[in-house]
Design an enzyme around this catalytic site. Structure first.
Site: not given
Ligand code: UT7
Length: 333
Positions: A112, A254, A284
């Protein structure tokens, strides 16, 4: 007159097919509300079957040349992590299809942050007189490397391409790149990776599986790194450009997650309204993210001639980088 790389043209291209949050919710355990509130994304564009990164890169590259009123560039630098094939690089094919026969052409891989690294590389070609103009393209088709069952990455990533033409000019011209900073931390490379398909896995003799070739990301850890590294990089670039943060009219970060942009603005003590954001419409788009956001800003008259602009990126590697420039008189194509 000291030499600098000067922005002379800007082009953008998105494949026409759109996947909305509701489209994803129809096939995965997710919903529009989760995706919108956790990422700010409403839809993303994806390539059609058989379409590749070079196809998007050629469209964006042609538009950047048109925006600059040029038909030629002395070199093509393509930032991508989704080349058409693992070998050779995709840039020579893009150059040939743009009619740029015989020019220098190569890929840059910084995920990225790729577009910022490619701008820096192009600035080096211009500074050493290896080229008088360089077409810099950021293009990625992450829809082709996502695990169809991974609701998190499928919610986040989209395909696209953006490009700029850089020409050699004076360092005090509007559009001259300045305050360039780049960084990396390879000890955290596992946070964003495609684990297999490279020499490490192939030398074991173990056959490549689908899972080896899918993109994987540890989202929460990446989020924290992204905010911290972009904050440091923005501060460093502003200082190198001789600017106070309060002097900067537009920040073009980004587009990884709307919440990352909000957190970055808060840590810098800058109103979030000063930050470009088109993530709701494109997701993204990896190396295409910054030039697509720039084109969106120009199209919506949010970038004006003479504005002080700071571009910043963060991505796999881990890598990060920022560049400052005073906005030149140009129209996005
Ligand atoms: O571009 C290069 C750099 N990339 C980035 O900067 C990405 C940075 N990270 C992020 O943007 C975020 O971490 C994500 C958008 C990828 C994920 O969001 P988050 O708020 O950090 O979610 P998480 O991975 O901590 O997951 C929280 C919960 C989990 O459920 P439990 O374990 O709490 O029950 C996930 O399974 O949200 C769940 N989850 C979803 N639920 C519904 C993860 N993806 C989804 C989804 N729909 N699409």
């Amino acid at each position: 007159m000291a030499q600098a790389a000067v922005l002379a043209g800007l082009g953008a291209w998105l494949p026409p097919d759109v996947v909305t949050n509701d489209d994803l919710a129809a096939v995965l355990d997710t919903d529009d509300e989760w995706i919108r509130t956790r990422t700010g994304i409403r839809q993303r564009h994806v390539v059609a079957p058989g379409e590749a990164t070079s196809d998007l890169a050629v469209e964006a590259g042609a538009r950047a040349l048109k925006s600059a009123g040029q038909e030629h560039a002395d070199a093509v630098v393509l930032a991508t992590s989704t080349p058409d094939r693992p070998c050779p690089a995709t840039a020579p094919d893009v150059a040939a299809r743009l009619g740029l026969q015989g020019v220098a052409a190569f890929d840059v891989g910084a995920v990225c942050t790729g577009f910022i690294y490619a701008l820096a590389t192009a600035a080096g070609l211009l500074a050493t007189d290896a080229a008088g103009s360089v077409l810099v393209i950021g293009a990625d088709t992450f829809s082709t490397i996502l695990d169809p069952k991974d609701r998190t990455t499928r919610a986040v990533f989209g395909d696209g391409a953006g490009a700029v033409l850089l020409r050699s000019g004076g360092k005090d011209e509007t559009g001259a790149l300045r305050g360039l900073t780049l960084g990396s931390n390879g000890s955290r490379s596992e946070l964003i990776e495609i684990p297999g398909g490279g020499s490490r896995q192939r030398s074991t003799g173990r056959p490549v599986t689908d899972a080896d070739l899918y993109f994987a990301m540890q989202g929460r850890a990446v989020f924290a790194e992204a905010v911290q590294r972009m904050e440091g990089s923005v501060r460093h670039s502003a200082e190198r450009a001789g600017w106070q943060l309060a002097d900067i009219d537009r920040f073009v970060p980004h587009q990884a997650n709307a919440r990352i942009i909000t957190a970055l603005a808060a840590r810098l003590g800058v109103p979030v309204e000063a930050f470009a954001s088109n993530i709701d419409r494109v997701g993204n788009t990896v190396a295409a993210s910054i030039p697509l956001a720039l084109a969106d800003e120009v199209t919506h008259n949010r970038l004006r001639v003479g504005d002080q602009v700071l571009l910043t990126g963060f991505g796999g590697g881990l890598t990060w980088g920022s560049i400052a420039l005073t906005w030149p008189d140009l129209t996005a194509a």
